[in-house]
Design an enzyme around this catalytic site. Structure first.
Site: not given
Ligand code: AMP
Length: 112
Positions: A96, A98
């Site tokens: 998603h 971000h």
């Molecule tokens: P990416 O690896 O760039 O896809 O980043 C995904 C990010 O989402 C990682 O830094 C995770 O630590 C973060 N993440 C995963 N689950 C959650 C959650 N429930 N709440 C907040 N951040 C999350």
């Protein structure tokens, strides 16, 4: 759709919200990699930068305007990094769109 961030937007999974409006949500990363680590996401499900088009990319301008605001509120006047990982080689773990805001300390000069 089985999307973690869509569930956060829907309130089905809790998050620490930093900013929210009709189009976007910003919340603290659950596993912070810097003293300030915030994720900014569109409420519309877009898989990643690789799914942006002329039709849906208007939200990115809004996200970046709010990133500047959020960073000011977080006290990141000395600078910060904005990152969006894309796909397997980019180590994207949540499909998603971000943008990570990372700051609150001197970051490493290396990008990879
Ligand atoms: P990416 O690896 O760039 O896809 O980043 C995904 C990010 O989402 C990682 O830094 C995770 O630590 C973060 N993440 C995963 N689950 C959650 C959650 N429930 N709440 C907040 N951040 C999350």
């Amino acid at each position: 759709m089985d999307c973690l961030f869509c569930k956060i937007i829907a309130g089905e999974i809790p998050s620490t919200k930093v900013y929210e409006d009709d189009e976007i949500l910003a919340f603290r990363d659950i596993a912070p990699q810097a003293p300030a680590h915030i994720l900014v996401i569109p409420k519309e499900h877009i898989g990643g930068v690789d799914e942006l088009t002329e039709e849906n990319s208007f939200v990115v301008a809004h996200i970046f305007a709010k990133i500047a605001e959020i960073a000011r509120k977080e006290g990141l006047a000395d600078g910060y990094r904005v990152v969006s990982n894309v796909g397997e080689h980019g180590c994207q773990s949540v499909r998603h769109l971000h943008f990570h805001i990372l700051g609150g300390k001197q970051l490493n000069g290396s990008m990879v």
